[in-house]
Design an enzyme around this catalytic site. Structure first.
Site, PDB file in Angstrom:
ATOM      1  N   LYS A 267    -135.422 -10.790 -90.417  1.00  0.00           N
ATOM      2  CA  LYS A 267    -134.604 -11.464 -91.425  1.00  0.00           C
ATOM      3  C   LYS A 267    -135.512 -11.927 -92.562  1.00  0.00           C
ATOM      4  O   LYS A 267    -136.563 -12.514 -92.330  1.00  0.00           O
ATOM      5  CB  LYS A 267    -133.892 -12.652 -90.781  1.00  0.00           C
ATOM      6  CG  LYS A 267    -132.641 -13.092 -91.490  1.00  0.00           C
ATOM      7  CD  LYS A 267    -131.866 -14.080 -90.641  1.00  0.00           C
ATOM      8  CE  LYS A 267    -130.546 -14.434 -91.301  1.00  0.00           C
ATOM      9  NZ  LYS A 267    -129.774 -15.384 -90.481  1.00  0.00           N
TER      10      LYS A 267
ATOM     11  N   GLU B  35    -116.100 -19.234 -80.727  1.00  0.00           N
ATOM     12  CA  GLU B  35    -115.206 -20.378 -80.890  1.00  0.00           C
ATOM     13  C   GLU B  35    -114.248 -20.556 -79.715  1.00  0.00           C
ATOM     14  O   GLU B  35    -113.929 -21.685 -79.334  1.00  0.00           O
ATOM     15  CB  GLU B  35    -114.410 -20.240 -82.196  1.00  0.00           C
ATOM     16  CG  GLU B  35    -115.242 -20.377 -83.458  1.00  0.00           C
ATOM     17  CD  GLU B  35    -115.960 -19.114 -83.860  1.00  0.00           C
ATOM     18  OE1 GLU B  35    -116.748 -19.153 -84.826  1.00  0.00           O
ATOM     19  OE2 GLU B  35    -115.747 -18.066 -83.208  1.00  0.00           O
TER      20      GLU B  35
ATOM     21  N   ARG C   4    -109.988 -18.938 -84.842  1.00  0.00           N
ATOM     22  CA  ARG C   4    -110.342 -17.951 -83.816  1.00  0.00           C
ATOM     23  C   ARG C   4    -110.192 -18.519 -82.409  1.00  0.00           C
ATOM     24  O   ARG C   4    -110.109 -17.766 -81.443  1.00  0.00           O
ATOM     25  CB  ARG C   4    -111.784 -17.481 -84.042  1.00  0.00           C
ATOM     26  CG  ARG C   4    -111.989 -16.769 -85.363  1.00  0.00           C
ATOM     27  CD  ARG C   4    -113.466 -16.649 -85.703  1.00  0.00           C
ATOM     28  NE  ARG C   4    -114.190 -15.817 -84.778  1.00  0.00           N
ATOM     29  CZ  ARG C   4    -114.688 -14.609 -85.064  1.00  0.00           C
ATOM     30  NH1 ARG C   4    -114.504 -14.105 -86.271  1.00  0.00           N
ATOM     31  NH2 ARG C   4    -115.359 -13.923 -84.178  1.00  0.00           N
TER      32      ARG C   4
END
Length: 640
Positions: free
Chosen positions: A283, A369, A397
């Protein structure tokens, strides 16, 4: 602005077709130029930086090998897509990224034919990709479908549900796991790259087919297949993906075009079954500041390319998120049962403040979630006081779990609903528009909305004391209003609002942070001699019915205000007044909500203007309903 390389090949790239036939050396230079472009663009616009830098070579390789838009390229979450946008004819608009009328920060179907599927929430790519693959098969087409999913998105159950389905179906599908946290991969080196090229090559696959034909008549096909899978798993990893029905290739160096391109070419030639390519990336690759601090440079404001310093306005008041985190941490000092749960957003929700003091009571469950909500329900069922801090848009969600695992059982889970309302540059995918309605629909749920940071602190205290049912409190992104937060925080009386200004003609009943605009509107109206009451509902459920009925009885006009969709607070008020017959006497009532559309990204001020939720709009709506007053004067005062 950064110093850009001379002799830029990128200037000749207007679509992925312009990458075809390029030498490896040229593609490497193009990748470097794309990386420079991403850094330069995001330094001006702000946005997601680290994730895009990590997939530069991967994106170049995919577009060099495959044939978008006929081949479908789906980026999971979408914040990895900046290099993709640069290579697909949008480079000249990149500095409009996340600006009003400009490019979205995510993939978006109506923005480009190269964005076959919009995504800003995680873990959807494999499900969508499988849908594209089956649609291709059913229509007799022969294109490829490529899904690029980050390792963070692999923490969500939906990704495995999709892999289980696709693996069993055996439709041709290519999944590229972008592993940028080394959370799955063993060390990547020459041997791993070599083995990956080998098992994806035509000779290896040909030998595999011959062996299959030989052992099949002897009844040894299944044991032989398992032996081969486990040998590859032993040498390369990936046994779990093989068990889900995917042919595993990797791990490979996701920044090495000399490895990526031949493997992708081999995979393109494989015409059967689902395949998973495990690419290890870094990243922030190629920008030292982002490499050193991946979390800090995941999403950035405008910044200096040279120093990496991000431009941030000096805050006038503490952010709502910080108030939540600090208040809860203070409460936990004397209450050992308080704990926090978040779904991959500890810094965004400020549960990281709590974690520093109470690491054993703070849980980040990843992008999951559904699990977060039911995990909180389990904690609550055994006597803990869980605060489940999730963005409004992401709580959607886990709604089935809110209903089934929390509300039906009346478990005292406290939902801290962050990013409630409009969120500016992240646009409709991240706006918290619907939680008032979907949480308020649940029997027994206590629903609160903070009008300012002091109210939020009191709502945290209130929720901590609710032990017989679930509760939720919503608050927006960004700074508070600057009000002082008392040292001694008293809980609110459940289901009771407050009146901030008394009048006799017009009543403005606000739920949440539009209260400040209601107070400004009251000043505009009072300048015309109109007497205005301003009230803060505090609760959508249980509704302060005494307050609502009193406002309806004593005023000619009642206006409800909320930063949420239709079907929320205003609907609750209207339904109650209809039930008690308060609408039979000629009361003029006007609910003001977010518009019945998905608003595109823009600055918050511009979005509130478009939504019609500013003081000017509130005052104008009151005058229109009342049938007297000067609208031109309201406009003049708004401009003053």
């Amino acid at each position: 602005m950064t110093e850009l390389s001379p002799n830029r090949l990128l200037d000749a790239i207007n679509s992925p077709d312009d990458l075809k036939g390029r030498s490896r050396a040229e593609l490497k230079q193009i990748a470097q130029e794309v990386r420079e472009e991403v850094i330069d663009v995001v330094s001006v616009t702000g946005g997601h930086l680290g994730s895009g830098l990590g997939v530069v070579e991967l994106t170049v390789a995919i577009h060099a090998v495959f044939d978008a838009p006929d081949d479908k390229l789906i980026f999971d979450v979408g914040h990895q897509c900046y290099p993709h946008k640069i290579l697909t004819g949008r480079r000249d608009r990149m500095r409009s990224l996340r600006q009003g009328g400009g490019l979205s920060g995510f993939t978006k179907r109506d923005e480009s034919e190269y964005d076959p599927f919009g995504a800003a929430h995680a873990s959807t790519s494999i499900s969508a990709g499988f849908g594209f693959a089956k649609a291709r098969d059913l229509q007799g087409k022969d294109n490829d479908v490529i899904c690029v999913i980050g390792d963070g998105a692999m923490t969500a159950g939906m990704a495995y549900e999709a892999m289980n389905n696709a693996g069993a179906d055996k439709s041709r599908l290519i999944v590229i796991l972008n592993d940028n946290d080394m959370s799955i991969a063993p060390p990547v080196g020459a041997m791993s790259n070599y083995l990956s090229k080998l098992v994806s090559s035509r000779p290896y696959r040909g030998l595999r087919k011959i062996a299959k034909k030989m052992v099949s008549p002897m009844g040894l096909e299944s044991p032989a297949r398992r032996a081969e899978e486990y040998l590859r798993g032993f040498a390369m990893g990936g046994t779990m993906f093989e068990e889900l029905g995917f042919y595993y290739i990797g791990p490979i160096d996701g920044h090495d075009l000399d490895t990526l391109i031949p493997i992708l070419e081999n995979v393109k030639a494989m015409r059967e079954g689902p395949i998973l390519i495990h690419a290890v990336t870094q990243k922030g690759k190629g920008y030292s500041h982002a490499e050193k601090s991946a979390d800090k440079y995941h999403g950035v404001s405008k910044f200096s390319v040279i120093t990496g310093e991000q431009a941030k306005a000096k805050p006038k008041a503490p952010a709502y998120q910080k108030v939540f985190g600090q208040t809860l941490t203070k409460l936990a000092e004397t209450d050992p049962k308080i704990c926090t749960i978040t779904a991959a957003m500890p810094s965004g929700t400020s549960t990281d403040i709590f974690e520093k003091s109470f690491p054993e009571r703070s849980f980040d469950v990843g992008i999951a979630e559904q699990h977060a909500v039911t995990f909180a329900a389990g904690l609550a069922a055994d006597g803990m006081r869980p605060f489940c801090a999730i963005y409004s848009t992401f709580l959607q969600r886990g709604y089935d779990q809110v209903v089934h695992d929390v509300a039906i059982q009346r478990l005292p889970v406290r939902f801290a609903i962050d990013r409630a309302g409009l969120v500016g540059a992240d646009g409709p995918t991240h706006a918290g528009s619907f939680d008032i309605g979907f949480m308020g629909a649940l029997p027994g749920m206590v629903c609160m909305a903070a009008a300012d940071e002091a109210e939020l602190a009191r709502m945290v205290v209130t929720a901590a004391q609710i032990d017989d049912r679930p509760s939720a409190f919503r608050y927006p992104r960004g700074e508070g209003t600057g009000v002082a937060i008392p040292d001694m925080l008293l809980p609110l009386e459940i289901g009771k609002g407050r009146i901030l200004r008394e009048g006799t003609t017009i009543a403005l009943l606000s739920y949440g942070t539009r209260l400040q605009e209601a107070l400004k509107a009251a000043e505009m109206l009072s300048a015309q001699g109109l007497s205005v009451t301003v009230a803060d509902a505090r609760f959508a459920k249980p509704l302060d019915t005494d307050l609502v009925e009193r406002l309806a009885k004593n005023h000619e006009v009642l206006i409800t205000l909320e930063e949420g969709s239709t079907g929320g607070f205003g609907s609750f008020v209207l339904e109650h007044l209809a039930r008690v017959g308060a609408l039979d006497r000629g009361l003029r009532i006007r609910p003001m909500t977010l518009p019945d559309e998905f608003q595109n990204h823009d600055t918050p001020d511009a979005m509130y203007e478009e939504a019609g939720l500013t003081a000017r709009h509130i005052a104008a709506r009151a005058i229109e309903a009342l049938g007297r007053g000067d609208l031109a004067e309201i406009d003049r005062l708004a401009r003053a």
